[in-house]
Write a protein that holds these residues in place. Sequence first.
Motif, short mmCIF file in Angstrom:
data_model
loop_
_atom_site.label_atom_id
_atom_site.label_comp_id
_atom_site.label_asym_id
_atom_site.label_seq_id
_atom_site.Cartn_x
_atom_site.Cartn_y
_atom_site.Cartn_z
N SER A 55 0.84 -1.20 0.00
CA SER A 55 0.00 0.00 0.00
C SER A 55 0.87 1.24 0.00
O SER A 55 2.02 1.22 0.44
CB SER A 55 -0.93 0.01 1.22
OG SER A 55 -0.17 0.04 2.42
N GLY A 56 0.30 2.32 -0.51
CA GLY A 56 1.03 3.59 -0.52
C GLY A 56 0.46 4.53 -1.55
O GLY A 56 -0.62 4.32 -2.11
N THR A 57 1.20 5.59 -1.80
CA THR A 57 0.82 6.55 -2.82
C THR A 57 1.23 6.00 -4.19
O THR A 57 1.87 4.96 -4.28
CB THR A 57 1.49 7.90 -2.55
OG1 THR A 57 2.90 7.69 -2.32
CG2 THR A 57 0.90 8.56 -1.30
N THR A 58 0.83 6.71 -5.24
CA THR A 58 1.16 6.25 -6.58
C THR A 58 1.45 7.43 -7.48
O THR A 58 0.85 8.51 -7.33
CB THR A 58 0.01 5.41 -7.18
OG1 THR A 58 0.31 5.09 -8.54
CG2 THR A 58 -1.31 6.16 -7.14
N THR A 59 2.38 7.23 -8.42
CA THR A 59 2.67 8.28 -9.40
C THR A 59 1.72 8.18 -10.59
O THR A 59 1.76 9.01 -11.49
CB THR A 59 4.12 8.16 -9.91
OG1 THR A 59 4.32 6.86 -10.49
CG2 THR A 59 5.12 8.37 -8.78
N ALA A 60 0.89 7.14 -10.63
CA ALA A 60 0.02 6.93 -11.78
C ALA A 60 -1.01 8.05 -11.95
O ALA A 60 -1.26 8.50 -13.06
CB ALA A 60 -0.69 5.58 -11.66
N PHE A 61 -1.60 8.49 -10.83
CA PHE A 61 -2.65 9.51 -10.89
C PHE A 61 -2.47 10.47 -9.72
O PHE A 61 -2.22 10.04 -8.59
CB PHE A 61 -4.04 8.86 -10.81
CG PHE A 61 -4.26 7.78 -11.83
CD1 PHE A 61 -4.51 8.10 -13.16
CD2 PHE A 61 -4.21 6.44 -11.46
CE1 PHE A 61 -4.71 7.10 -14.10
CE2 PHE A 61 -4.42 5.44 -12.40
CZ PHE A 61 -4.65 5.78 -13.72
N ALA A 62 -2.63 11.75 -9.98
CA ALA A 62 -2.44 12.77 -8.96
C ALA A 62 -3.41 12.57 -7.80
O ALA A 62 -4.61 12.37 -8.01
CB ALA A 62 -2.63 14.17 -9.56
N GLY A 63 -2.88 12.59 -6.58
CA GLY A 63 -3.72 12.51 -5.39
C GLY A 63 -4.27 11.13 -5.09
O GLY A 63 -5.12 10.99 -4.21
N ALA A 64 -3.82 10.11 -5.79
CA ALA A 64 -4.38 8.77 -5.61
C ALA A 64 -3.50 7.91 -4.72
O ALA A 64 -2.31 8.18 -4.52
CB ALA A 64 -4.56 8.09 -6.97
N ARG A 65 -4.12 6.87 -4.17
CA ARG A 65 -3.42 5.84 -3.41
C ARG A 65 -3.68 4.49 -4.06
O ARG A 65 -4.68 4.31 -4.76
CB ARG A 65 -3.87 5.82 -1.95
CG ARG A 65 -3.48 7.06 -1.16
CD ARG A 65 -3.83 6.91 0.32
NE ARG A 65 -3.13 5.77 0.94
CZ ARG A 65 -1.88 5.84 1.39
NH1 ARG A 65 -1.18 6.95 1.30
NH2 ARG A 65 -1.33 4.77 1.95
N GLN A 66 -2.78 3.56 -3.82
CA GLN A 66 -2.87 2.26 -4.46
C GLN A 66 -2.60 1.16 -3.45
O GLN A 66 -1.65 1.23 -2.68
CB GLN A 66 -1.85 2.20 -5.60
CG GLN A 66 -1.92 0.95 -6.45
CD GLN A 66 -1.06 1.10 -7.70
OE1 GLN A 66 -1.17 2.08 -8.44
NE2 GLN A 66 -0.19 0.14 -7.94
N VAL A 80 -7.31 1.27 -6.63
CA VAL A 80 -6.87 2.66 -6.70
C VAL A 80 -7.98 3.54 -6.14
O VAL A 80 -9.14 3.40 -6.51
CB VAL A 80 -6.54 3.08 -8.15
CG1 VAL A 80 -6.12 4.55 -8.20
CG2 VAL A 80 -5.44 2.20 -8.73
N THR A 81 -7.62 4.43 -5.23
CA THR A 81 -8.59 5.36 -4.64
C THR A 81 -7.98 6.76 -4.63
O THR A 81 -6.78 6.93 -4.73
CB THR A 81 -8.94 4.96 -3.19
OG1 THR A 81 -7.74 4.87 -2.41
CG2 THR A 81 -9.65 3.61 -3.15
N GLY A 82 -8.84 7.75 -4.50
CA GLY A 82 -8.34 9.13 -4.47
C GLY A 82 -8.90 9.90 -5.64
O GLY A 82 -10.09 9.84 -5.94
N GLY A 83 -8.02 10.64 -6.33
CA GLY A 83 -8.46 11.43 -7.48
C GLY A 83 -9.11 10.57 -8.55
O GLY A 83 -10.02 10.99 -9.25
N VAL A 84 -8.64 9.34 -8.68
CA VAL A 84 -9.21 8.35 -9.60
C VAL A 84 -9.49 7.09 -8.78
O VAL A 84 -8.73 6.78 -7.86
CB VAL A 84 -8.22 8.02 -10.74
CG1 VAL A 84 -8.71 6.87 -11.58
CG2 VAL A 84 -7.99 9.25 -11.61
N SER A 85 -10.56 6.37 -9.10
CA SER A 85 -10.83 5.14 -8.36
C SER A 85 -11.15 4.02 -9.33
O SER A 85 -11.69 4.24 -10.42
CB SER A 85 -11.99 5.33 -7.37
OG SER A 85 -13.17 5.68 -8.06
#
Length: 225
Positions: A55-66, A80-85
């Motif tokens: 678990s952690g943040t992701t560079t795939a989408f701004a403001g998202a967690r993975q 994926v949750t956050g700016g994109v889910s």
Amino acid sequence: MHHRGSATIRSLVLGAVLVAALAGCGGGAGKPDPAAVSLIGDANRQMQKESFHSSGTTTAFAGARQETWWDPAQGLHIEVTGGVSGDVYCKDGTSYTSADLFAAALNRRGQQVTVPPELRSVYVTTKTEQGCASYFSIPVTGRHATNEDRSIGGRKASAVRVAGKGAEDLYFVEDGTRRLLLLEARRDGRTSSTVYDSFGAQNPITLPVAEKTMTLEAFRYRLGL
């Protein structure tokens, strides 16, 4: 035959786009580092044969967690949750990606896609050329960054750097078990940190039902791509 071949190529290319968006690997170039070949090979084999959670943040989408769950027998699940889910599942080399997340990955690459309401619950299927482990494997182009070696949670770990255009990833592999403990990534001005844990734990993974899946070719046709 030419049309079918082109469709297969597009499927593999778009599947690779999705893996690149969600995986840590920045690609990298050049000849393999002999000092890192054994380390990377050991780590990849260990991670493929043992269940884990990350678990952690992701560079795939701004403001998202993975968040990711892997079980060698049952497959892979990424949420994926956050700016994109959305979700990705993978089993036996086939990825199942929720339509909204698939569209978001394409939009990030400059192809504008809008998913109609009737397709938003669909999972798009693509073949993952390198198998499901490509979502978490360390690229063989990595190099042992000895100056970055450090202890993580009291466990000594060796650092593997994978660098490409506008991207750099640091994978930290535990010296004894060869488990991947931490990934620090930088891509297109974004940074992320992913922690790996729960090795050997049971991770029940249920793939989308067939009625909720659609091939990439059918999805493209419905969207007029």
